[in-house]
Design a protein around this motif. Structure first.
Motif, PDB file in Angstrom:
ATOM      1  N   ASN A  77       3.833   6.086  -2.665  1.00 46.21           N
ATOM      2  CA  ASN A  77       5.054   6.860  -2.934  1.00 46.21           C
ATOM      3  C   ASN A  77       6.125   5.984  -3.572  1.00 46.21           C
ATOM      4  O   ASN A  77       6.837   6.424  -4.486  1.00 46.21           O
ATOM      5  N   ALA A  78       6.246   4.753  -3.101  1.00 38.43           N
ATOM      6  CA  ALA A  78       7.230   3.834  -3.676  1.00 38.43           C
ATOM      7  C   ALA A  78       6.887   3.519  -5.124  1.00 38.43           C
ATOM      8  O   ALA A  78       7.762   3.449  -5.996  1.00 38.43           O
ATOM      9  N   ASN A 105       0.816  -1.213   0.000  1.00 38.91           N
ATOM     10  CA  ASN A 105       0.000   0.000   0.000  1.00 38.91           C
ATOM     11  C   ASN A 105       0.854   1.269   0.000  1.00 38.91           C
ATOM     12  O   ASN A 105       0.422   2.317   0.473  1.00 38.91           O
ATOM     13  N   ASP A 106       2.059   1.171  -0.534  1.00 40.16           N
ATOM     14  CA  ASP A 106       2.977   2.303  -0.572  1.00 40.16           C
ATOM     15  C   ASP A 106       2.892   2.989  -1.941  1.00 40.16           C
ATOM     16  O   ASP A 106       3.532   2.564  -2.903  1.00 40.16           O
ATOM     17  N   LYS A 157      -4.845   6.044  -3.790  1.00 37.21           N
ATOM     18  CA  LYS A 157      -4.827   5.637  -2.387  1.00 37.21           C
ATOM     19  C   LYS A 157      -5.720   6.604  -1.623  1.00 37.21           C
ATOM     20  O   LYS A 157      -5.421   7.799  -1.530  1.00 37.21           O
TER      21      LYS A 157
END
Length: 686
Positions: free
Chosen positions: A581-582, A578-579, A639
């Motif tokens: 930004n990555a 759930n990242d 998200k």
């Protein structure tokens, strides 16, 4: 007939249209009759669902509408725009009649004479009739007025026609309503539907998102085959319907006043000065008889005049004339008629009455000391001021019609006077007057510079010479270039268009374009102040766009679809839990944010109009990263950061859905018309 005058005034000056898309005439036996002397193909104006319509049949519709307009507007003439609007309404009514009469007949929908009577004088009076027969004294519908009108109408052909016209309209509205009601009954909104609608709208979300745009992948790396394009075209052929259109190229020879024309106009105004300056000449009457601009009878403050006239009136004597002088393309003479000390504004109240006898009685009452405000509230036919006891407040000179204006500004404070205007009889009470100021009454004689017949003939000769020397499309283009002329274009011209480009009155050129062959040259058209010569350069017939004409558009859609598949696969492979930004870092994108988005949101800031983005944002759970979704311009990943739940109201949602369904039922006619077979040949006649 006095009653007809009253209801005519309430009907307004435009053609009555009852409901949305409901008002129409019944075609009746005229359309359903067998053979006719007018069935010749040369006289066919349309074919609607297999029913042939002749020019005289359409003309019957048109004549009835024109007669109604003339009766209602008290005018025997119509301008070009009004004529066009009436022709369009006649056409739409005729099409609706043919199409819907088939439906009514199949379903057994009828309107009885009892229903018509009920809409006129019964418990369910039609709003249009209620409006026309409202008693001005009580503000209530007066059934007796209707009955009296119906008893007397046979003695007045105009009244008879008026009523028959109205009766047809309300009858057809009732037919359409019955049809729409049948559809509405089949569009019941269930509680489950209402709950689903309410649930969809209750979430208000804030979210972060990334977008990988299709443009990041070079087009050259994506191959779309001809067979793929052809398959898509065949599968979506209904998306490529087209109307019949024409393309034209043309050159215009504008007729402008010559130097000789300008000199002749100046000479005319110079010669008029002697008589206009004569003290025995009535300047205002002279202007009314000879000027091109209508005289405005008004007193002007000096700051309301042009700088030229300010200098003139400030030092002139009454009777002096200034000029000739030029403003734009007009030469003018201005005479100072009078200088007055009058107030700039007046405060007054009035009672407006249409019946002179009633006006006389009420005038005597208020002159005798009766309460003006109470009588105004009870009797004035100016509803805007009647509610305030007739009070009009303060107003400047020139605001009101001339008889009213003159009575107020020439009278004394406290006077009660009676005057006539085009609106009726006014009983006026002058309540107060402003401080007197210096005002100037002027009369201006003008003559616009216009081209002469000689100049017109010279320009026509130029156009005729051009036409005779350039009869082919190739020579047309060569001459435009060599003579440094401007080529103009008329694109996507449809049969029903009124004008080519912005040329007023150029309907004749459209008719020519639909009769000509490719690269045919037109005659010399005269549109306003220009002569026009055109060539037909493009023909599209009604049907479907060719594959070649839409190939590039389909190729782009299919290419974006392949890009979307590639981007989605890449995003899925690089997703890290759930990242978000990555994922953004791995795909060289930026994280953007949006707030207060609901299922009904039209667009997302930073993304534009992207329904797929709105849908995924409002259905993804808080804290989770969504699966990639293809949008209009790229692929999105979302998200959701915050979800705010608003209180839901299932009953309100159900009511709203029911209203939407009801509106869709009224839209049924539009769908029926779109699916009807309509061959419109009006261009042969209009």
């Amino acid at each position: 007939m006095a009653t007809l005058e009253k209801i005519r005034s309430k009907a307004g000056l435009v053609i009555v249209v009852i409901g949305v898309g409901m008002a129409a005439f019944l075609l009746g036996d005229l359309m359903n009759s067998g053979g006719s002397m007018f069935r010749s193909s040369k006289m066919e104006i349309a074919e609607i669902n297999g029913t042939t319509v002749s020019l005289p049949e359409y003309q019957a519709y048109l004549t009835e509408l024109e007669d109604y307009y003339k009766l209602n507007s008290r005018s025997s003439a119509m301008d070009e725009n009004t004529s066009y609007q009436i022709r369009e309404q006649a056409w739409n009514q005729m099409v609706q009649d043919v199409i819907m009469n088939e439906k009514y007949e199949d379903l057994g929908i009828h309107v009885t004479s009892d229903e018509i009577f009920d809409m006129a004088t019964g418990k369910n009076v039609h709003p249009q009739i209620r409006q026309m027969f409202t008693n001005p004294q009580t503000g209530m519908f007066d059934k007796q007025q209707v009955i009296n009108f119906l008893r007397q109408k046979d003695a007045d052909p105009s009244a008879q026609f008026f009523w028959m016209f109205l009766e047809k309209q309300i009858k057809n509205e009732r037919l359409m309503k019955k049809y729409s009601d049948l559809i509405s009954k089949g569009m019941y909104v269930t509680t489950a539907q209402a709950k689903a609608e309410a649930e969809a709208k209750k979430a208000v979300v804030d979210f972060d998102f990334i977008v990988k745009r299709y443009a990041t992948i070079p087009d050259s790396t994506i191959t779309v085959s001809d067979s793929e394009i052809k398959d898509y075209y065949n599968s979506n052929i209904e998306n490529y319907k087209q109307d019949a259109t024409r393309e034209v190229e043309y050159v215009s020879f504008e007729v402008k006043p010559s130097d000789e024309d300008k000199e002749a106009t100046l000479e005319w105004i110079k010669n008029a000065k002697a008589e206009f300056s004569n003290p025995e000449t009535d300047a205002v009457q002279y202007v009314k008889m000879n000027s091109e601009t209508e005289h405005v009878e008004r007193n002007w403050k000096i700051e309301q005049l042009s700088s030229k006239l300010q200098d003139f009136v400030s030092g002139a004597q009454v009777g002096e004339v200034y000029g000739p002088y030029q403003e734009g393309e007009t030469y003018k003479l201005t005479r100072l008629v009078d200088v007055k000390q009058i107030p700039d504004s007046v405060k007054a109240r009035h009672i407006l009455l249409k019946d002179p006898t009633v006006a006389d009685s009420l005038f005597n009452l208020v002159k005798g000391g009766a309460n003006f405000a109470e009588i105004a509230r009870a009797n004035s036919e100016d509803p805007g001021s009647a509610i305030n006891g007739g009070d009009l407040g303060w107003f400047n000179e020139g605001t009101m019609v001339k008889p009213f204006n003159d009575a107020c500004f020439n009278g004394k404070k406290g006077d009660i006077v009676k005057v006539q205007s085009q609106f009726g009889t006014h009983i006026i009470n002058i309540q107060d007057k402003g401080k007197p100021v210096t005002k100037y009454n002027i009369a201006t004689l003008d003559r616009k510079v216009a081209y002469s017949s000689k100049t017109n003939q010279q320009v026509y000769a130029q156009a005729a010479k051009f036409a005779s020397q350039n009869k082919t499309y190739e020579k047309f283009n060569e001459s435009i270039q060599s003579e440094n002329l401007i080529k103009r274009y008329g694109r996507n011209i449809r049969k029903t268009d009124r004008n080519v480009s912005n040329m007023d009155g150029s309907r004749e050129m459209i008719r020519w374009a639909f009769e000509a062959d490719i690269h045919d040259m037109s005659d010399i058209f005269e549109f306003g102040d220009e002569y026009v010569i055109g060539f037909l350069t493009g023909i599209k017939e009604e049907g479907y766009q060719t594959l070649a004409s839409v190939k590039s558009s389909i190729e782009r859609q299919l290419r974006n679809k392949k890009k979307a598949d590639m981007i989605i696969a890449d995003l899925k492979s690089k997703k890290q839990g759930n990242d978000l930004n990555a994922l953004a870092s791995a795909t060289n994108t930026e994280v953007q944010s949006a707030s207060d988005i609901t299922f009904a949101s039209y667009q997302v800031p930073g993304a534009g109009v992207e329904p797929a983005l709105v849908a995924v944002a409002t259905t993804t759970k808080e804290g989770e990263v969504s699966t990639p979704v293809a949008g209009n311009n790229g692929v999105f990943v979302v998200k959701v950061t915050t979800v705010t739940t608003e209180e839901t109201n299932v009953e309100a949602a159900k009511s709203q859905l029911a209203q939407t369904s009801s509106y869709k039922a009224y839209q049924a006619y539009q769908v029926i018309r779109e699916n009807a077979s309509i061959d419109d040949n009006r261009i042969k006649f209009y």
